[in-house]
Write a protein that holds these residues in place. Structure first.
Motif, PDB file in Angstrom:
ATOM      1  N   VAL A   1      -2.940   4.266  -1.531  1.00 61.62           N
ATOM      2  CA  VAL A   1      -3.157   2.839  -1.792  1.00 61.62           C
ATOM      3  C   VAL A   1      -3.025   2.013  -0.515  1.00 61.62           C
ATOM      4  CG1 VAL A   1      -0.766   2.175  -2.366  1.00 61.62           C
ATOM      5  CG2 VAL A   1      -2.702   0.995  -3.459  1.00 61.62           C
ATOM      6  N   TYR A   2      -2.151   2.411   0.374  1.00 64.84           N
ATOM      7  CA  TYR A   2      -2.033   1.670   1.636  1.00 64.84           C
ATOM      8  C   TYR A   2      -3.337   1.723   2.425  1.00 64.84           C
ATOM      9  CZ  TYR A   2      -0.637   0.382   6.362  1.00 64.84           C
ATOM     10  OH  TYR A   2      -0.576  -0.208   7.596  1.00 64.84           O
ATOM     11  N   GLY A   3      -3.954   2.912   2.464  1.00 64.40           N
ATOM     12  CA  GLY A   3      -5.220   3.034   3.166  1.00 64.40           C
ATOM     13  C   GLY A   3      -6.322   2.202   2.536  1.00 64.40           C
ATOM     14  N   THR A   4      -6.278   2.042   1.209  1.00 58.98           N
ATOM     15  CA  THR A   4      -7.332   1.274   0.539  1.00 58.98           C
ATOM     16  C   THR A   4      -7.199  -0.227   0.795  1.00 58.98           C
ATOM     17  OG1 THR A   4      -6.124   0.996  -1.552  1.00 58.98           O
ATOM     18  CG2 THR A   4      -7.429   3.009  -1.289  1.00 58.98           C
ATOM     19  N   VAL A   5      -5.973  -0.700   1.012  1.00 54.31           N
ATOM     20  CA  VAL A   5      -5.789  -2.142   1.246  1.00 54.31           C
ATOM     21  C   VAL A   5      -5.777  -2.481   2.729  1.00 54.31           C
ATOM     22  CG1 VAL A   5      -4.450  -2.288  -0.885  1.00 54.31           C
ATOM     23  CG2 VAL A   5      -3.248  -2.130   1.300  1.00 54.31           C
TER      24      VAL A   5
ATOM     25  N   VAL B   1       2.543  19.650 -12.037  1.00 55.33           N
ATOM     26  CA  VAL B   1       3.355  18.497 -11.646  1.00 55.33           C
ATOM     27  C   VAL B   1       2.961  17.991 -10.262  1.00 55.33           C
ATOM     28  CG1 VAL B   1       5.694  17.771 -11.016  1.00 55.33           C
ATOM     29  CG2 VAL B   1       5.305  19.038 -13.135  1.00 55.33           C
ATOM     30  N   TYR B   2       2.917  18.897  -9.273  1.00 50.88           N
ATOM     31  CA  TYR B   2       2.662  18.460  -7.906  1.00 50.88           C
ATOM     32  C   TYR B   2       1.185  18.194  -7.628  1.00 50.88           C
ATOM     33  CZ  TYR B   2       7.516  19.096  -6.652  1.00 50.88           C
ATOM     34  OH  TYR B   2       8.878  18.964  -6.570  1.00 50.88           O
ATOM     35  N   SER B   3       0.301  18.599  -8.536  1.00 54.08           N
ATOM     36  CA  SER B   3      -1.092  18.168  -8.428  1.00 54.08           C
ATOM     37  C   SER B   3      -1.201  16.674  -8.689  1.00 54.08           C
ATOM     38  CB  SER B   3      -1.973  18.928  -9.433  1.00 54.08           C
ATOM     39  OG  SER B   3      -2.135  20.272  -9.031  1.00 54.08           O
ATOM     40  N   GLY B   4      -0.121  16.084  -9.167  1.00 52.66           N
ATOM     41  CA  GLY B   4      -0.079  14.638  -9.286  1.00 52.66           C
ATOM     42  C   GLY B   4      -0.279  13.935  -7.961  1.00 52.66           C
ATOM     43  N   VAL B   5       0.040  14.607  -6.844  1.00 50.41           N
ATOM     44  CA  VAL B   5      -0.146  13.980  -5.527  1.00 50.41           C
ATOM     45  C   VAL B   5      -1.630  13.726  -5.246  1.00 50.41           C
ATOM     46  CG1 VAL B   5       0.217  14.224  -3.049  1.00 50.41           C
ATOM     47  CG2 VAL B   5       2.018  14.921  -4.637  1.00 50.41           C
ATOM     48  N   PRO B   6      -2.489  14.776  -5.254  1.00 53.17           N
ATOM     49  CA  PRO B   6      -3.915  14.473  -5.059  1.00 53.17           C
ATOM     50  C   PRO B   6      -4.516  13.657  -6.195  1.00 53.17           C
ATOM     51  CG  PRO B   6      -3.614  16.805  -5.585  1.00 53.17           C
ATOM     52  CD  PRO B   6      -2.260  16.235  -5.321  1.00 53.17           C
ATOM     53  N   ALA B   7      -4.027  13.865  -7.425  1.00 55.21           N
ATOM     54  CA  ALA B   7      -4.545  13.072  -8.546  1.00 55.21           C
ATOM     55  C   ALA B   7      -4.231  11.588  -8.355  1.00 55.21           C
ATOM     56  CB  ALA B   7      -3.948  13.562  -9.861  1.00 55.21           C
ATOM     57  N   GLY B   8      -3.029  11.296  -7.877  1.00 59.02           N
ATOM     58  CA  GLY B   8      -2.676   9.912  -7.608  1.00 59.02           C
ATOM     59  C   GLY B   8      -3.527   9.309  -6.504  1.00 59.02           C
ATOM     60  N   GLY B   9      -3.885  10.135  -5.517  1.00 60.21           N
ATOM     61  CA  GLY B   9      -4.774   9.661  -4.470  1.00 60.21           C
ATOM     62  C   GLY B   9      -6.143   9.298  -5.011  1.00 60.21           C
ATOM     63  N   VAL B  10      -6.642  10.117  -5.923  1.00 56.93           N
ATOM     64  CA  VAL B  10      -7.935   9.829  -6.540  1.00 56.93           C
ATOM     65  C   VAL B  10      -7.852   8.535  -7.356  1.00 56.93           C
ATOM     66  CG1 VAL B  10      -9.616  10.625  -8.248  1.00 56.93           C
ATOM     67  CG2 VAL B  10      -8.681  12.235  -6.570  1.00 56.93           C
ATOM     68  N   VAL B  11      -6.750   8.372  -8.118  1.00 58.92           N
ATOM     69  CA  VAL B  11      -6.568   7.156  -8.919  1.00 58.92           C
ATOM     70  C   VAL B  11      -6.566   5.914  -8.025  1.00 58.92           C
ATOM     71  CG1 VAL B  11      -4.920   5.878 -10.349  1.00 58.92           C
ATOM     72  CG2 VAL B  11      -5.368   8.293 -10.814  1.00 58.92           C
ATOM     73  N   ALA B  12      -5.843   5.994  -6.912  1.00 58.30           N
ATOM     74  CA  ALA B  12      -5.781   4.846  -6.009  1.00 58.30           C
ATOM     75  C   ALA B  12      -7.157   4.511  -5.444  1.00 58.30           C
ATOM     76  CB  ALA B  12      -4.795   5.123  -4.872  1.00 58.30           C
ATOM     77  N   ALA B  13      -7.911   5.544  -5.032  1.00 59.26           N
ATOM     78  CA  ALA B  13      -9.238   5.318  -4.461  1.00 59.26           C
ATOM     79  C   ALA B  13     -10.186   4.703  -5.496  1.00 59.26           C
ATOM     80  CB  ALA B  13      -9.806   6.630  -3.930  1.00 59.26           C
ATOM     81  N   VAL B  14     -10.145   5.234  -6.731  1.00 52.20           N
ATOM     82  CA  VAL B  14     -11.037   4.729  -7.775  1.00 52.20           C
ATOM     83  C   VAL B  14     -10.686   3.292  -8.152  1.00 52.20           C
ATOM     84  CG1 VAL B  14     -11.725   5.015 -10.185  1.00 52.20           C
ATOM     85  CG2 VAL B  14     -11.594   7.014  -8.684  1.00 52.20           C
ATOM     86  N   LEU B  15      -9.389   3.018  -8.332  1.00 54.35           N
ATOM     87  CA  LEU B  15      -8.982   1.650  -8.692  1.00 54.35           C
ATOM     88  C   LEU B  15      -9.346   0.660  -7.591  1.00 54.35           C
ATOM     89  CD1 LEU B  15      -5.488   2.181 -10.362  1.00 54.35           C
ATOM     90  CD2 LEU B  15      -7.647   1.615 -11.473  1.00 54.35           C
ATOM     91  N   ALA B  16      -9.204   1.102  -6.336  1.00 54.29           N
ATOM     92  CA  ALA B  16      -9.559   0.213  -5.238  1.00 54.29           C
ATOM     93  C   ALA B  16     -11.050  -0.117  -5.268  1.00 54.29           C
ATOM     94  CB  ALA B  16      -9.191   0.857  -3.905  1.00 54.29           C
TER      95      ALA B  16
ATOM     96  N   TRP C   1      -5.212  -6.907  -3.107  1.00 48.59           N
ATOM     97  CA  TRP C   1      -4.317  -5.834  -2.687  1.00 48.59           C
ATOM     98  C   TRP C   1      -2.966  -5.928  -3.386  1.00 48.59           C
ATOM     99  CZ3 TRP C   1       0.423  -6.421  -0.361  1.00 48.59           C
ATOM    100  CH2 TRP C   1       0.718  -7.673   0.198  1.00 48.59           C
ATOM    101  N   ARG C   2      -2.533  -7.127  -3.701  1.00 45.92           N
ATOM    102  CA  ARG C   2      -1.247  -7.275  -4.382  1.00 45.92           C
ATOM    103  C   ARG C   2      -1.307  -6.680  -5.793  1.00 45.92           C
ATOM    104  NH1 ARG C   2       1.976 -10.644  -1.338  1.00 45.92           N
ATOM    105  NH2 ARG C   2       0.857 -11.987   0.146  1.00 45.92           N
ATOM    106  N   GLY C   3      -2.435  -6.849  -6.463  1.00 46.92           N
ATOM    107  CA  GLY C   3      -2.589  -6.268  -7.798  1.00 46.92           C
ATOM    108  C   GLY C   3      -2.506  -4.756  -7.775  1.00 46.92           C
ATOM    109  N   LEU C   4      -3.038  -4.128  -6.716  1.00 46.05           N
ATOM    110  CA  LEU C   4      -2.965  -2.676  -6.611  1.00 46.05           C
ATOM    111  C   LEU C   4      -1.515  -2.211  -6.473  1.00 46.05           C
ATOM    112  CD1 LEU C   4      -6.020  -1.973  -4.268  1.00 46.05           C
ATOM    113  CD2 LEU C   4      -5.850  -1.558  -6.733  1.00 46.05           C
ATOM    114  N   PHE C   5      -0.699  -2.984  -5.777  1.00 49.79           N
ATOM    115  CA  PHE C   5       0.724  -2.620  -5.680  1.00 49.79           C
ATOM    116  C   PHE C   5       1.460  -2.907  -6.985  1.00 49.79           C
ATOM    117  CE2 PHE C   5      -0.099  -2.332  -1.163  1.00 49.79           C
ATOM    118  CZ  PHE C   5       0.773  -1.343  -0.751  1.00 49.79           C
ATOM    119  N   TRP C   6       1.065  -3.949  -7.690  1.00 50.10           N
ATOM    120  CA  TRP C   6       1.679  -4.200  -8.997  1.00 50.10           C
ATOM    121  C   TRP C   6       1.415  -3.050  -9.959  1.00 50.10           C
ATOM    122  CZ3 TRP C   6       5.565  -7.002  -9.938  1.00 50.10           C
ATOM    123  CH2 TRP C   6       5.768  -8.248  -9.352  1.00 50.10           C
ATOM    124  N   ILE C   7       0.263  -2.424  -9.873  1.00 49.12           N
ATOM    125  CA  ILE C   7      -0.015  -1.253 -10.709  1.00 49.12           C
ATOM    126  C   ILE C   7       1.008  -0.156 -10.427  1.00 49.12           C
ATOM    127  CG2 ILE C   7      -1.670   0.636 -11.062  1.00 49.12           C
ATOM    128  CD1 ILE C   7      -3.899  -1.469 -10.680  1.00 49.12           C
TER     129      ILE C   7
END
Length: 452
Positions: free
Chosen positions: A36-40, A151-166, A175-181
Motif C-alpha cells: 500500500v505504501y508503494g501505491t500511494v 496462512v503466509y500466502s496472505g503476504v502476496p495475497a495482501g499485496g494483490v489486494v492493495a494493488a487492486v484497491l489502489a 491515500w488516507r482511505g487506503l490506510f483506513w482500510i
C-alpha cells in the motif's frame, strides 16, 4: 509432545480451520502494508500539500521504517510469545497494527507519518512471528506445511489486494482511505478472533497449565497430549531453556544461524523483486502497465506455487522442497536474461515468484516445525526478524543497481546468486536437530487423544 497426524473428529477440524482462517486474514495485512505504501507513493511525491515536500531519498527511508518496525516487533514477540501465549500475542498485535494503520491515515506531516509507519510495523512483526507457532501447534502433523502456506500466502495475497484497491478506489477515497482500510481488522477480525481463537493447548501443557489445556480440548475437540516432560527430547539435568535462550543453546545455535540466513535470502528476494521488478522490466523496454503485470504474475505465482510446494513438503519433508524452490528461483531469474518472448517471460516470473516469495512461505513453515514448543515462538521470531534485514537490504540493492545504471540482466544475475546461496544454506541445516515426537501419555479425559 506430538500433534495427531490427522483429525480426531469434525469439531477438531472446525476449530483448526477457524484458527487457520483468522491467522491468514491477519497476515494478509502484512502484504497489504508492504504494497500500500508503494501505491500511494506517487501521490505523496507529486503533491506536497499532502505531507510536505517528499524527495526520492526520503521516500525510500519512509519505506524502510515499517520494515525496521516489523523486525523489532518480531523480536519482541519472540521474547514474550513463548511465555505469555499464542492467543494473547495475536490479539494484542491485531489491535496494535489496526490502530497504527488508522493513525497513519490521520498523519499530516512526514515526521508523524514515518513514526506511525514504524509503530505499525511492530504490530505486523508480532503477527508474522506468532502465526507460524500458532499453526504448528494446532494443525495435524500431516497438514502443517500446507496450513502454514495458506496462512503466509496472505503476504502476496495482501499485496494483490492493495494493488487492486489502489487501482479501483484510490480516486474516490484517496491515500488516507487506503490506510483506513488497513484499520478494519479492529472492528472485524478482532471480535471474531476473540471468540473463535483459543489458546494453544500444546503451549499450555508446556507451561504446566494442564487443567486449562484439558478445558480447551473439551470445548474445541483439539486433542491434548500430556508428556512426562515438556519437549522430552530436550530433557537434561538442567532446567529447560525457553525462548531465545533455547535458540542460543548448543543444540540449536548452528541451525538457528542457518535458518536465519535462509529467511534473510528469502525476504531479500521478496522485497527486492516486489520493489524493483516493474522498474527493471520497464528499463528492459516494457511500458508501465506491462511492467506492473509482471508484479501481479510474481505474486500470483507465489500463491499458487507455494501451496503446491507446501503439499509436497508435508509428504517429503520441507528441507528438500525449500532447497529445490530456491534453485527454481535461480534458474527462473537467469531465464529472464535470455531474451525470450513475453509468454515465456511471464512463465519465468511466475516460477520466480514460487522460488522467492513462495520459498519464504515455506521457510516459515519449516522453522515453526523445527523447534520444540518452548522455543517455537522465538524461532519463528528470529526467522521473521533477522529475515527482515534482508527485506531492508533487498530494495537497497535494487536501488543501487538501478541508480548505477547497471543492466537489468546484471540485476537478475545478482538476485539469482542470492537464491543459490539460500539453497546452500538450506541444505546445511542439520537433520539431527529437528524435533522428533516424544512418547506421550493421554490425559485422563474422554476428549483427550491417545499417543500415536
Amino acid at each position: 509432545m506430538s500433534a495427531p497426524s490427522t483429525w480426531s473428529g469434525p469439531e477438531h477440524r472446525r476449530s483448526v480451520l477457524w484458527v487457520v482462517a483468522l491467522a491468514a486474514i491477519a497476515i494478509v495485512f502484512d502484504g497489504y502494508d508492504l504494497v500500500v505504501y508503494g501505491t500511494v507513493l506517487p501521490t505523496l511525491l507529486d503533491d506536497p500539500t499532502q505531507l510536505g515536500h517528499l524527495s526520492a531519498g526520503t521516500a525510500g527511508a519512509l519505506g524502510s521504517y515499517a520494515l525496521v518496525g516489523v523486525m523489532i516487533g518480531a523480536f519482541i514477540a519472540g521474547t514474550f510469545g513463548d511465555r505469555v501465549g499464542r492467543r494473547r500475542m495475536m490479539l494484542m498485535n491485531i489491535v496494535w497494527f489496526s490502530v497504527g494503520m488508522g493513525a497513519t491515515a490521520l498523519a499530516h506531516n512526514l515526521l508523524t507519518f514515518g513514526i506511525l509507519r514504524f509503530l505499525t510495523g511492530i504490530g505486523i512483526g508480532g503477527l508474522v512471528a506468532t502465526a507460524g507457532a500458532l499453526i504448528a501447534e494446532f494443525a495435524p502433523s500431516s497438514k502443517r506445511n500446507v496450513y502454514n502456506a495458506i496462512v503466509y500466502s496472505g503476504v502476496p495475497a495482501g499485496g494483490v489486494v492493495a494493488a487492486v484497491l489502489a487501482l479501483v478506489i484510490s480516486d474516490h477515497v484517496g491515500w488516507r482511505g487506503l490506510f483506513w482500510i488497513g484499520a478494519l481488522p479492529l472492528v472485524t477480525l478482532l471480535p471474531l478472533a476473540f471468540v473463535k481463537m483459543p489458546e494453544s493447548p500444546q503451549w499450555l501443557v508446556s507451561r504446566g497449565r494442564i487443567d486449562q489445556a484439558r478445558a480447551i480440548g473439551a470445548r474445541t475437540g483439539i486433542p491434548v497430549h500430556i508428556a512426562p516432560l515438556p519437549d522430552a527430547t530436550l530433557a537434561t539435568d538442567e532446567p529447560e531453556k525457553v525462548g531465545f535462550a533455547a535458540l542460543a543453546s548448543r543444540r540449536f545455535a548452528v541451525p538457528t544461524l542457518l535458518l536465519g540466513l535462509m529467511s534473510f535470502a528469502g525476504l531479500l528476494l521478496t522485497y527486492g523483486l516486489n520493489t524493483w521488478l516493474p522498474q527493471i522490466m520497464k528499463s528492459a523496454g516494457f511500458d508501465a502497465k506491462g511492467s506492473l503485470s509482471f508484479l501481479l504474475v510474481l505474486n500470483g505465482g507465489a500463491i499458487v506455487g507455494g501451496l503446491i510446494a507446501a503439499r509436497l513438503a508435508d509428504r517429503r519433508g520441507p528441507q528438500r522442497i525449500v532447497a529445490t524452490s530456491f534453485c527454481l528461483a535461480t534458474f527462473a531469474l537467469i531465464g529472464l536474461t535470455l531474451g525470450f518472448g513475453l509468454p515465456v517471460l511471464l512463465a519465468a516470473v511466475a516460477v520466480a515468484g514460487v522460488g522467492t516469495i513462495g520459498t519464504q512461505v515455506l521457510i516459515y513453515g519449516y522453522v515453526s516445525n523445527y523447534y520444540p514448543t518452548s522455543a517455537r515462538g522465538a524461532g519463528v521470531a528470529w526467522c521473521a526478524g533477522f529475515g527482515r534485514l534482508g527485506g531492508i537490504v533487498g530494495p537497497m540493492i535494487g536501488g543501487l543497481l538501478i541508480g548505477a545504471g547497471i543492466s537489468s540482466n546484471t540485476a537478475f544475475y545478482i538476485f539469482a546468486g542470492i537464491a543459490l546461496a539460500g539453497a546452500a544454506a538450506t541444505l546445511l541445516v542439520p537433520q539431527s536437530a529437528q524435533v522428533t515426537p516424544a512418547p506421550v501419555v493421554a490425559a485422563p479425559s474422554a476428549r483427550l487423544a491417545t499417543a500415536e
